[in-house]
Design a protein around this motif. Structure first.
Motif, PDB file in Angstrom:
ATOM      1  N   ALA A 262      -1.022   0.775  -3.141  1.00  0.00           N
ATOM      2  CA  ALA A 262      -0.466   2.135  -3.115  1.00  0.00           C
ATOM      3  C   ALA A 262       0.215   2.432  -4.437  1.00  0.00           C
ATOM      4  O   ALA A 262       0.853   1.552  -5.039  1.00  0.00           O
ATOM      5  CB  ALA A 262       0.540   2.268  -1.975  1.00  0.00           C
ATOM      6  N   VAL A 263       0.085   3.659  -4.920  1.00  0.00           N
ATOM      7  CA  VAL A 263       0.659   4.016  -6.209  1.00  0.00           C
ATOM      8  C   VAL A 263       2.187   3.873  -6.201  1.00  0.00           C
ATOM      9  O   VAL A 263       2.796   3.528  -7.208  1.00  0.00           O
ATOM     10  CB  VAL A 263       0.185   5.435  -6.655  1.00  0.00           C
ATOM     11  CG1 VAL A 263       0.796   6.524  -5.779  1.00  0.00           C
ATOM     12  CG2 VAL A 263       0.471   5.687  -8.119  1.00  0.00           C
ATOM     13  N   GLU A 264       2.826   4.072  -5.011  1.00  0.00           N
ATOM     14  CA  GLU A 264       4.277   3.894  -4.899  1.00  0.00           C
ATOM     15  C   GLU A 264       4.659   2.456  -5.241  1.00  0.00           C
ATOM     16  O   GLU A 264       5.660   2.213  -5.925  1.00  0.00           O
ATOM     17  CB  GLU A 264       4.781   4.191  -3.478  1.00  0.00           C
ATOM     18  CG  GLU A 264       4.561   5.601  -2.977  1.00  0.00           C
ATOM     19  CD  GLU A 264       3.227   5.767  -2.247  1.00  0.00           C
ATOM     20  OE1 GLU A 264       2.191   5.300  -2.775  1.00  0.00           O
ATOM     21  OE2 GLU A 264       3.221   6.374  -1.166  1.00  0.00           O
ATOM     22  N   ASP A 265       3.866   1.514  -4.735  1.00  0.00           N
ATOM     23  CA  ASP A 265       4.150   0.100  -5.005  1.00  0.00           C
ATOM     24  C   ASP A 265       3.952  -0.222  -6.475  1.00  0.00           C
ATOM     25  O   ASP A 265       4.691  -1.015  -7.063  1.00  0.00           O
ATOM     26  CB  ASP A 265       3.233  -0.798  -4.162  1.00  0.00           C
ATOM     27  CG  ASP A 265       3.470  -0.595  -2.666  1.00  0.00           C
ATOM     28  OD1 ASP A 265       4.592  -0.176  -2.302  1.00  0.00           O
ATOM     29  OD2 ASP A 265       2.535  -0.834  -1.887  1.00  0.00           O
ATOM     30  N   ALA A 266       2.938   0.402  -7.071  1.00  0.00           N
ATOM     31  CA  ALA A 266       2.687   0.169  -8.491  1.00  0.00           C
ATOM     32  C   ALA A 266       3.893   0.634  -9.309  1.00  0.00           C
ATOM     33  O   ALA A 266       4.446  -0.119 -10.113  1.00  0.00           O
ATOM     34  CB  ALA A 266       1.427   0.900  -8.941  1.00  0.00           C
TER      35      ALA A 266
END
Lengths: 296, 296
Positions: free
Chosen positions: B55-59
């Motif tokens: 997920a981009v949030e985790d990135a």
């Protein structure tokens, strides 16, 4: 510096390039005869040791090697016409812009007057004449090139014979030269854009220079793609350029510059995408630049 | 090679350029987290030691420095939107094409989410990423550049901060980039012409390369003329280019290539001559590329 063993040369046409050619011959110690329609242009060269011929006939008669640097092939033939009878047995070397057809006509004209003929081009600015790295290429009578190669090399260390057909140099001149005006207009447009922001065009020079180096580094790959007709291994695709085209109008608004000249370039990119080259290398534009074969 | 002291980096967008950026960070020992809309593109990087965030949030949460390499500014904002809350306190560095207006919008968007922002461009091909001479320029928050300069330099040794305004890099990107497509189309047209003669495009590469060197050598003089507005000391005049325009149609006939894209370029030359720049330097085209000021 006049060495008795240096080939006497004749330079016809003393614009900035012709003057640079004559200066290079003089500096290398070649007895140099010059002629120009406007005789006053010869004076600085005479001061450096050139002999000025008042009539073009006298100029042509002054040496075995006649180098012309006039605007075009037609001007060259017109200027030499009064001296045509004196051309027999001499080598005529033209250094001017012009089409392959113009080179072929001039080759036939020279042959008709018994002259050997070489057509060439100086691939640099006048101030670069005589430098070891300066490129000049020639095509036509190989015996002229071989006989006078050392003398011609005085004009630039990177001196090349492209082939026996007299029009090859003009073909390469057009093909290689085709980059110049488009690249310059791209730079001028960028300059107008940074200046519209109150910045100096000078601030772009280093970056554009590196960008030109980058473009140069891509040429072998593009040439290989074009020669093989295989555009599938695309480092930069037609679609990538297609996406970039949309920024032109934004640049026009941002910097108040005229981007209309880019429309047909973007049109070529679009045509390439429509022809199925979207994911192919941008070098596939070569295919859409070929006009369809005309019916016989 | 993961050094505990190397700044963790996040690379968003794994096209050929984004992949090259992530590889350079990995090779330099930076803990590197990658994200791409199509997750499969991350696999080769994971094999080289990257951490893939699903997920981009985790990135975004994985490091203080987020480097994006998406197509345009709009794509960048769209991709990051789900992670916007995580941007606070981090440095966002965009490496994409786009207009100055797009950079300004993205700067405002990043500021709205509490992120520090730097907009940049890689002035080279993916394979050149990481080389000592490769140019990348950035503009925007100087504190980001100063804090992460050593890390950014991993992507290319010639790493420059152009100024504090976030849109400067996009302005230079457009201004410097304006040379690319026109120069390439010039080369492709030349290639089509030599191939129409049965010769290889490869035979032009060395000559066009030297021609690009010559063009590069002219840029400082042209920039000086443009910055001073004094075009009178012309090495190559507008009229010289005007004379050359007549050969385009001959080339079209000779080599059966489409020269229509050159018409507006020649039109600019003609307009410059008509505006009184005939004997001025070709750089005076900059004046005709400026659109008239619009009434307020």
């Amino acid at each position: 510096m006049h060495g008795a063993n240096r080939t006497p040369v004749v330079v016809i046409g003393l614009g900035s390039m012709g003057t640079a050619l004559a200066e290079a011959f003089l500096e290398a110690g070649h007895p140099t005869t010059v002629w120009n329609r406007t005789a006053a242009k010869a004076a600085p060269l005479v001061a450096k040791g050139a002999r000025h011929a008042a009539a073009v006939e006298d100029a042509v008669a002054a040496g075995p090697l006649i180098v012309t640097c006039l605007t075009a092939f037609e001007d060259t033939r017109t200027a030499l016409e009064p001296a045509a009878a004196s051309l027999r047995g001499r080598a005529l070397v033209t250094l001017n812009s012009g089409s392959p057809a113009g080179a072929r006509e001039t080759a036939a004209w020279a042959a008709g007057h018994g002259a050997r003929f070489l057509a060439g081009a100086v691939k640099n600015v006048p101030s670069a004449v005589g430098a070891p790295d300066t490129l000049l290429y020639y095509s036509g009578d190989r015996s002229v090139f071989e006989e006078f190669e050392a003398t011609l090399r005085v004009l630039g260390g990177d001196t090349v014979h492209l082939g026996d057909e007299a029009d090859l140099a003009a073909l390469y001149e057009m093909a290689v030269g085709a980059v110049l005006l488009p690249a310059l207009v791209g730079f001028f447009q960028g300059a107008a854009a940074v200046r519209a922001r109150g910045l100096e065009a000078a601030s772009m020079v280093r970056f554009t220079g590196k960008w030109l180096d980058m473009i140069k580094s891509l040429l072998p790959t593009y040439a290989e793609e074009i020669d093989s007709g295989d555009y599938t291994d695309a480092a930069s695709s037609v679609n990538l350029f297609l996406a970039g085209a949309s920024y032109d109008e934004e640049l026009a608004e941002e910097a108040n510059v005229d981007v209309e000249w880019l429309a047909p370039l973007n049109g070529l990119v679009k045509r390439a995408a429509e022809a199925g080259h979207g994911e192919h290398s941008i070098s596939a534009l070569t295919e859409v630049l070929r006009r369809p074969e005309r019916a016989a």
